[in-house]
Design a protein around this motif. Structure first.
Motif, PDB file in Angstrom:
ATOM      1  N   ARG A 129     -14.600 -44.469 -16.181  1.00  0.00           N
ATOM      2  CA  ARG A 129     -14.898 -43.045 -16.281  1.00  0.00           C
ATOM      3  C   ARG A 129     -14.331 -42.522 -17.594  1.00  0.00           C
ATOM      4  NH1 ARG A 129     -11.768 -41.226 -12.476  1.00  0.00           N
ATOM      5  NH2 ARG A 129     -13.244 -41.756 -10.857  1.00  0.00           N
ATOM      6  N   PHE A 130     -15.156 -41.818 -18.357  1.00  0.00           N
ATOM      7  CA  PHE A 130     -14.731 -41.148 -19.579  1.00  0.00           C
ATOM      8  C   PHE A 130     -14.881 -39.658 -19.347  1.00  0.00           C
ATOM      9  CE2 PHE A 130     -15.612 -39.187 -23.696  1.00  0.00           C
ATOM     10  CZ  PHE A 130     -14.520 -39.631 -24.430  1.00  0.00           C
ATOM     11  N   SER A 131     -13.785 -38.921 -19.515  1.00  0.00           N
ATOM     12  CA  SER A 131     -13.794 -37.466 -19.373  1.00  0.00           C
ATOM     13  C   SER A 131     -13.253 -36.860 -20.650  1.00  0.00           C
ATOM     14  CB  SER A 131     -12.912 -37.027 -18.206  1.00  0.00           C
ATOM     15  OG  SER A 131     -13.426 -37.511 -17.002  1.00  0.00           O
ATOM     16  N   ALA A 132     -13.814 -35.722 -21.040  1.00  0.00           N
ATOM     17  CA  ALA A 132     -13.364 -35.077 -22.272  1.00  0.00           C
ATOM     18  C   ALA A 132     -13.791 -33.620 -22.311  1.00  0.00           C
ATOM     19  CB  ALA A 132     -13.938 -35.798 -23.491  1.00  0.00           C
ATOM     20  N   GLU A 133     -13.086 -32.884 -23.150  1.00  0.00           N
ATOM     21  CA  GLU A 133     -13.520 -31.565 -23.564  1.00  0.00           C
ATOM     22  C   GLU A 133     -14.375 -31.813 -24.805  1.00  0.00           C
ATOM     23  OE1 GLU A 133     -10.857 -27.763 -23.932  1.00  0.00           O
ATOM     24  OE2 GLU A 133     -10.667 -28.998 -25.728  1.00  0.00           O
ATOM     25  N   SER A 134     -15.568 -31.248 -24.841  1.00  0.00           N
ATOM     26  CA  SER A 134     -16.452 -31.545 -25.968  1.00  0.00           C
ATOM     27  C   SER A 134     -17.188 -30.309 -26.455  1.00  0.00           C
ATOM     28  CB  SER A 134     -17.462 -32.632 -25.585  1.00  0.00           C
ATOM     29  OG  SER A 134     -18.368 -32.151 -24.617  1.00  0.00           O
ATOM     30  N   VAL A 135     -17.653 -30.415 -27.696  1.00  0.00           N
ATOM     31  CA  VAL A 135     -18.529 -29.418 -28.307  1.00  0.00           C
ATOM     32  C   VAL A 135     -19.672 -30.180 -28.960  1.00  0.00           C
ATOM     33  CG1 VAL A 135     -18.795 -27.658 -30.089  1.00  0.00           C
ATOM     34  CG2 VAL A 135     -16.669 -27.795 -28.801  1.00  0.00           C
ATOM     35  N   CYS A 136     -20.884 -29.821 -28.624  1.00  0.00           N
ATOM     36  CA  CYS A 136     -22.082 -30.383 -29.243  1.00  0.00           C
ATOM     37  C   CYS A 136     -22.851 -29.178 -29.788  1.00  0.00           C
ATOM     38  CB  CYS A 136     -22.902 -31.147 -28.203  1.00  0.00           C
ATOM     39  SG  CYS A 136     -24.351 -31.994 -28.855  1.00  0.00           S
ATOM     40  N   SER A 137     -22.825 -29.010 -31.092  1.00  0.00           N
ATOM     41  CA  SER A 137     -23.405 -27.800 -31.686  1.00  0.00           C
ATOM     42  C   SER A 137     -24.205 -28.141 -32.928  1.00  0.00           C
ATOM     43  CB  SER A 137     -22.295 -26.802 -32.033  1.00  0.00           C
ATOM     44  OG  SER A 137     -21.424 -27.347 -32.995  1.00  0.00           O
ATOM     45  N   GLY A 138     -24.927 -27.162 -33.401  1.00  0.00           N
ATOM     46  CA  GLY A 138     -25.713 -27.344 -34.619  1.00  0.00           C
ATOM     47  C   GLY A 138     -27.062 -27.952 -34.325  1.00  0.00           C
ATOM     48  N   GLY A 139     -27.539 -28.741 -35.259  1.00  0.00           N
ATOM     49  CA  GLY A 139     -28.894 -29.265 -35.128  1.00  0.00           C
ATOM     50  C   GLY A 139     -29.885 -28.193 -35.532  1.00  0.00           C
ATOM     51  N   SER A 140     -31.132 -28.500 -35.424  1.00  0.00           N
ATOM     52  CA  SER A 140     -32.177 -27.535 -35.788  1.00  0.00           C
ATOM     53  C   SER A 140     -32.371 -26.527 -34.666  1.00  0.00           C
ATOM     54  CB  SER A 140     -33.490 -28.264 -36.052  1.00  0.00           C
ATOM     55  OG  SER A 140     -33.337 -29.161 -37.133  1.00  0.00           O
ATOM     56  N   PRO A 141     -32.390 -25.235 -34.977  1.00  0.00           N
ATOM     57  CA  PRO A 141     -32.608 -24.220 -33.943  1.00  0.00           C
ATOM     58  C   PRO A 141     -33.922 -24.471 -33.204  1.00  0.00           C
ATOM     59  CG  PRO A 141     -31.905 -23.187 -35.991  1.00  0.00           C
ATOM     60  CD  PRO A 141     -32.180 -24.640 -36.291  1.00  0.00           C
ATOM     61  N   GLY A 142     -33.870 -24.370 -31.889  1.00  0.00           N
ATOM     62  CA  GLY A 142     -35.064 -24.564 -31.073  1.00  0.00           C
ATOM     63  C   GLY A 142     -35.384 -26.017 -30.763  1.00  0.00           C
ATOM     64  N   ALA A 143     -34.686 -26.962 -31.383  1.00  0.00           N
ATOM     65  CA  ALA A 143     -34.955 -28.384 -31.144  1.00  0.00           C
ATOM     66  C   ALA A 143     -34.039 -28.924 -30.049  1.00  0.00           C
ATOM     67  CB  ALA A 143     -34.734 -29.183 -32.429  1.00  0.00           C
ATOM     68  N   SER A 144     -34.571 -29.809 -29.237  1.00  0.00           N
ATOM     69  CA  SER A 144     -33.757 -30.468 -28.218  1.00  0.00           C
ATOM     70  C   SER A 144     -32.845 -31.479 -28.890  1.00  0.00           C
ATOM     71  CB  SER A 144     -34.646 -31.174 -27.194  1.00  0.00           C
ATOM     72  OG  SER A 144     -35.370 -30.233 -26.452  1.00  0.00           O
ATOM     73  N   SER A 145     -31.543 -31.232 -28.830  1.00  0.00           N
ATOM     74  CA  SER A 145     -30.546 -32.115 -29.428  1.00  0.00           C
ATOM     75  C   SER A 145     -29.422 -32.281 -28.426  1.00  0.00           C
ATOM     76  CB  SER A 145     -29.974 -31.516 -30.715  1.00  0.00           C
ATOM     77  OG  SER A 145     -30.985 -31.274 -31.655  1.00  0.00           O
ATOM     78  N   TRP A 146     -28.824 -33.462 -28.412  1.00  0.00           N
ATOM     79  CA  TRP A 146     -27.699 -33.675 -27.516  1.00  0.00           C
ATOM     80  C   TRP A 146     -26.742 -34.698 -28.081  1.00  0.00           C
ATOM     81  CZ3 TRP A 146     -32.645 -35.196 -26.235  1.00  0.00           C
ATOM     82  CH2 TRP A 146     -32.875 -36.551 -26.065  1.00  0.00           C
ATOM     83  N   CYS A 147     -25.574 -34.756 -27.451  1.00  0.00           N
ATOM     84  CA  CYS A 147     -24.522 -35.682 -27.825  1.00  0.00           C
ATOM     85  C   CYS A 147     -24.291 -36.610 -26.641  1.00  0.00           C
ATOM     86  CB  CYS A 147     -23.255 -34.918 -28.189  1.00  0.00           C
ATOM     87  SG  CYS A 147     -23.513 -33.789 -29.597  1.00  0.00           S
ATOM     88  N   SER A 148     -24.267 -37.887 -26.919  1.00  0.00           N
ATOM     89  CA  SER A 148     -24.262 -38.903 -25.878  1.00  0.00           C
ATOM     90  C   SER A 148     -22.982 -39.725 -25.907  1.00  0.00           C
ATOM     91  CB  SER A 148     -25.476 -39.817 -26.080  1.00  0.00           C
ATOM     92  OG  SER A 148     -25.555 -40.774 -25.062  1.00  0.00           O
ATOM     93  N   VAL A 149     -22.584 -40.213 -24.748  1.00  0.00           N
ATOM     94  CA  VAL A 149     -21.464 -41.138 -24.619  1.00  0.00           C
ATOM     95  C   VAL A 149     -21.910 -42.283 -23.732  1.00  0.00           C
ATOM     96  CG1 VAL A 149     -19.140 -41.458 -23.682  1.00  0.00           C
ATOM     97  CG2 VAL A 149     -19.684 -39.379 -24.919  1.00  0.00           C
ATOM     98  N   GLN A 150     -21.564 -43.499 -24.120  1.00  0.00           N
ATOM     99  CA  GLN A 150     -21.767 -44.646 -23.234  1.00  0.00           C
ATOM    100  C   GLN A 150     -20.470 -45.427 -23.169  1.00  0.00           C
ATOM    101  OE1 GLN A 150     -24.872 -47.262 -24.513  1.00  0.00           O
ATOM    102  NE2 GLN A 150     -23.946 -47.700 -26.475  1.00  0.00           N
ATOM    103  N   ILE A 151     -20.299 -46.164 -22.090  1.00  0.00           N
ATOM    104  CA  ILE A 151     -19.097 -46.971 -21.912  1.00  0.00           C
ATOM    105  C   ILE A 151     -19.487 -48.435 -22.047  1.00  0.00           C
ATOM    106  CG2 ILE A 151     -17.188 -47.560 -20.384  1.00  0.00           C
ATOM    107  CD1 ILE A 151     -17.532 -44.799 -19.088  1.00  0.00           C
ATOM    108  N   LEU A 152     -18.743 -49.152 -22.894  1.00  0.00           N
ATOM    109  CA  LEU A 152     -19.025 -50.563 -23.165  1.00  0.00           C
ATOM    110  C   LEU A 152     -17.975 -51.449 -22.502  1.00  0.00           C
ATOM    111  CD1 LEU A 152     -19.696 -50.286 -27.002  1.00  0.00           C
ATOM    112  CD2 LEU A 152     -21.352 -50.111 -25.142  1.00  0.00           C
ATOM    113  N   LEU A 153     -18.434 -52.540 -21.931  1.00  0.00           N
ATOM    114  CA  LEU A 153     -17.570 -53.575 -21.377  1.00  0.00           C
ATOM    115  C   LEU A 153     -17.809 -54.833 -22.191  1.00  0.00           C
ATOM    116  CD1 LEU A 153     -15.666 -54.552 -19.079  1.00  0.00           C
ATOM    117  CD2 LEU A 153     -17.721 -55.137 -17.802  1.00  0.00           C
TER     118      LEU A 153
END
Length: 109
Positions: free
Chosen positions: A5-29
């Motif tokens: 489990r990865f937990s965090a306080e995060s901010v995902c901001s900016g990108g082009s206005p009106g565009a679908s943008s996101w910030c992703s996390v994956q866990i590697l083993l």
């Protein structure tokens, strides 16, 4: 079975206005994404189509697992990426994070 489990306080901001943008996390083993492996399609945080600002802190969590692991030593890491923005990628900031994992025997393996 290995659970992570990865937990965090995060901010995902900016990108082009009106565009679908996101910030992703994956866990590697051991360098391999844990299940379910969806690559950077998992939106840990979102720009809300450019409406989020660099002060839009939120708490988020991602959990992953892997079945039928043999006893041994393993390396578990969290990895991040940004998606979208169309010329102006979002900014991703992570703070106050934790990476938790546990292993349990699975009688079905």
């Amino acid at each position: 079975v290995v659970f992570a489990r990865f937990s965090a306080e995060s901010v995902c901001s900016g990108g082009s206005p009106g565009a679908s943008s996101w910030c992703s996390v994956q866990i590697l083993l051991n360098g391999v994404p844990m299940e379910p492996d969806v690559g950077i399609d998992f939106a840990f945080d979102s720009t809300n189509k450019g409406a989020e600002t660099n002060g839009s802190f939120e708490g988020h969590t991602v959990e992953r697992s892997e079945r039928c692991m043999k006893p041994g030593t393993y390396e578990i890491k969290a990895q991040w990426a940004v998606r979208g923005g169309f010329g102006s990628p979002p900014t991703f900031r992570v703070d106050d994070w934790s990476l938790f994992f546990e292993a349990a025997e699975d009688d079905n393996c």
